[in-house]
Scaffold this active site. Sequence first.
Site, PDB file in Angstrom:
ATOM      1  N   HIS A 223       0.840  -1.201   0.000  1.00 61.95           N
ATOM      2  CA  HIS A 223       0.000   0.000   0.000  1.00 61.95           C
ATOM      3  C   HIS A 223       0.872   1.247   0.000  1.00 61.95           C
ATOM      4  O   HIS A 223       1.737   1.403   0.867  1.00 61.95           O
ATOM      5  CB  HIS A 223      -0.913   0.013   1.224  1.00 61.95           C
ATOM      6  CG  HIS A 223      -1.998  -1.017   1.177  1.00 61.95           C
ATOM      7  ND1 HIS A 223      -3.241  -0.751   0.648  1.00 61.95           N
ATOM      8  CD2 HIS A 223      -2.027  -2.315   1.582  1.00 61.95           C
ATOM      9  CE1 HIS A 223      -3.998  -1.834   0.745  1.00 61.95           C
ATOM     10  NE2 HIS A 223      -3.282  -2.801   1.306  1.00 61.95           N
TER      11      HIS A 223
ATOM     12  N   ASP B  67       0.222   4.333   0.817  1.00 57.53           N
ATOM     13  CA  ASP B  67       0.112   5.159   2.014  1.00 57.53           C
ATOM     14  C   ASP B  67       0.573   4.434   3.273  1.00 57.53           C
ATOM     15  O   ASP B  67       0.554   5.007   4.365  1.00 57.53           O
ATOM     16  CB  ASP B  67      -1.313   5.690   2.200  1.00 57.53           C
ATOM     17  CG  ASP B  67      -2.359   4.584   2.223  1.00 57.53           C
ATOM     18  OD1 ASP B  67      -2.024   3.429   1.926  1.00 57.53           O
ATOM     19  OD2 ASP B  67      -3.531   4.883   2.524  1.00 57.53           O
TER      20      ASP B  67
ATOM     21  N   GLY C  62     -10.362  -2.659   3.165  1.00 52.17           N
ATOM     22  CA  GLY C  62     -11.132  -2.148   4.292  1.00 52.17           C
ATOM     23  C   GLY C  62     -11.701  -3.259   5.153  1.00 52.17           C
ATOM     24  O   GLY C  62     -11.511  -4.448   4.892  1.00 52.17           O
TER      25      GLY C  62
ATOM     26  N   HIS D  17      -9.137  -7.956  -0.819  1.00 51.04           N
ATOM     27  CA  HIS D  17      -8.786  -8.298   0.562  1.00 51.04           C
ATOM     28  C   HIS D  17      -9.888  -9.204   1.121  1.00 51.04           C
ATOM     29  O   HIS D  17     -11.054  -8.789   1.180  1.00 51.04           O
ATOM     30  CB  HIS D  17      -8.715  -7.043   1.425  1.00 51.04           C
ATOM     31  CG  HIS D  17      -7.492  -6.205   1.207  1.00 51.04           C
ATOM     32  ND1 HIS D  17      -7.244  -5.531   0.030  1.00 51.04           N
ATOM     33  CD2 HIS D  17      -6.455  -5.912   2.039  1.00 51.04           C
ATOM     34  CE1 HIS D  17      -6.108  -4.863   0.137  1.00 51.04           C
ATOM     35  NE2 HIS D  17      -5.608  -5.073   1.348  1.00 51.04           N
TER      36      HIS D  17
ATOM     37  N   GLU E 269      -9.037 -12.084   5.995  1.00 50.63           N
ATOM     38  CA  GLU E 269      -8.072 -11.513   6.935  1.00 50.63           C
ATOM     39  C   GLU E 269      -8.774 -11.255   8.265  1.00 50.63           C
ATOM     40  O   GLU E 269      -8.384 -11.787   9.302  1.00 50.63           O
ATOM     41  CB  GLU E 269      -7.492 -10.214   6.392  1.00 50.63           C
ATOM     42  CG  GLU E 269      -6.514  -9.527   7.332  1.00 50.63           C
ATOM     43  CD  GLU E 269      -6.108  -8.145   6.850  1.00 50.63           C
ATOM     44  OE1 GLU E 269      -5.073  -7.652   7.325  1.00 50.63           O
ATOM     45  OE2 GLU E 269      -6.819  -7.548   6.023  1.00 50.63           O
TER      46      GLU E 269
ATOM     47  N   ASP F 240       2.513  -5.650   2.682  1.00 54.19           N
ATOM     48  CA  ASP F 240       1.291  -4.950   3.074  1.00 54.19           C
ATOM     49  C   ASP F 240       1.593  -3.475   3.319  1.00 54.19           C
ATOM     50  O   ASP F 240       1.325  -2.644   2.473  1.00 54.19           O
ATOM     51  CB  ASP F 240       0.638  -5.610   4.295  1.00 54.19           C
ATOM     52  CG  ASP F 240      -0.839  -5.250   4.418  1.00 54.19           C
ATOM     53  OD1 ASP F 240      -1.388  -4.638   3.490  1.00 54.19           O
ATOM     54  OD2 ASP F 240      -1.456  -5.593   5.450  1.00 54.19           O
TER      55      ASP F 240
END
Length: 360
Positions: free
Chosen positions: A18, A20, A174, A201, A204, A293
Site C-alpha cells: 500500500h 500510504d 477495508g 482483501h 483476513e 502490506d
Amino acid sequence: MLNKEQIKKLPKVELHDHLDGGLRPQTIIELATTYNVPLPSKDPDALAEWFARGCVQKSLPLYLETFDVTVAVLQTPEALRRVAIEAVEDLASDGVVYAEIRFAPILHTAKGMSMESVVESVLDGMDEGKRRTGMSFGTILCSLRNQDPAISLEVAKLAVAYRTRGVVGFDLAGDESGHPPKKHLEAFQYIRNQNFNITIHAGEGFGLESIWQAIQVCGAHRIGHGTRLIDDMAINGITIEKMGSLAHFIQDRRIPLEMCLSSNVGTGAASDFPSHPFNILFRNNYRVFLSVDNRLMSNTTLSKEMEIASQYYDLTIADLEKITLNAMKSAFIHHNDKIRIIFDVIKKGYAQLRSEWDLA
C-alpha cells in the site's frame, strides 16, 4: 538457510504494497511541515516507532489510526509524486525487480484533487522511479468496502481508463466485517466485462464466507491475505488431511494468495509466526507468496518477510525462488512480460547467486 545479506540480494517480486503504508518517516516530517499536518513527533526514529506501535501491540485500531497521518500529507500532486518515486527506490534497493503498488484514489481528494489527478501523479512518480532504478511496476487502484458502491464503480472505470499507463488491476480493501464485497458487485462486473484484473482483501478479518464471495460472486483473480482459508481444512502438523470445496477450488485453480506475515501477526489475523498458515499452504502446493502490506506500519521489507519465513519455516534458496516465481506468475501484467522477467531476471539472478555462493 540464507543469511540476512544473502536474502537482500535475491531478486524479489512484491504484489501487495500500500502506497500510504510505506512512506519514509523523514518524508512524512517534511511533508507535514509543508502542509501544516500535526505529528506526534518530528524525530524520524520516534515517528517510525509511533507508526509501528499498532503492530507491536497487536492492535488493529492503533494500526489503522496511523493512516490518518500518511493520508493527510498526501493531498497534493507533488506529495504523491514524491512518495511514489521513493516507494520504487526503496523497493528496488531491497532487491525487488517487479512490484504492484496499490492505493485508494478517493482518499487523496480531501483538498480538491480529482481522482484522475491522483492517479496521474502517482503514475508520474512511479515512471520516474523506474527511470532511476530500472524496476518494473504496475499499480492497483483500491476502493473501500465501507464506502458508497458508486465510488467503487467510478474507481473501477478509472482503473480501466489508465490500463495503458501502468494501472494493472482493481482492489477492494477495508474492514470485512459487515461490509461484504457483493455490495460492490457492479464495479466488479464492469472490471470483468473489460477483461481486467481483480484482487480483493478477504479472509483476513473475516472467515471463509468472505473468501468464497470474493471469488465466486465478485470474480477475484487473487486474494489479499486469505489467512482464514485454513478454516476449510483438517490439519495434522503441516499436513492437510482433508479439504473442503473452497480449499480444493483455490488449490485446483491456482488462485494466488498474497500473504503478509508481519502485518497478519501485528493486526491479529494470525496469533504468531509459527501458527501463521503460510507454511501449511506453501508446503501443500498452494500458490502463495510473501508481501509487505504496509512497510511503515509493520516495520518491514520484503527481505525481512523472507527472513522471518526462513527462520520459522526452514525455507531454502529453492523455496524462496519458488515463492518469487509464484508471485511473478500471479502478477497482473501480460504473459510475455512475465516470462521475460521470470527467465531474464529472476531465474538468471538466482542462478548467478547460487554459483557465487557455491550452492546446489
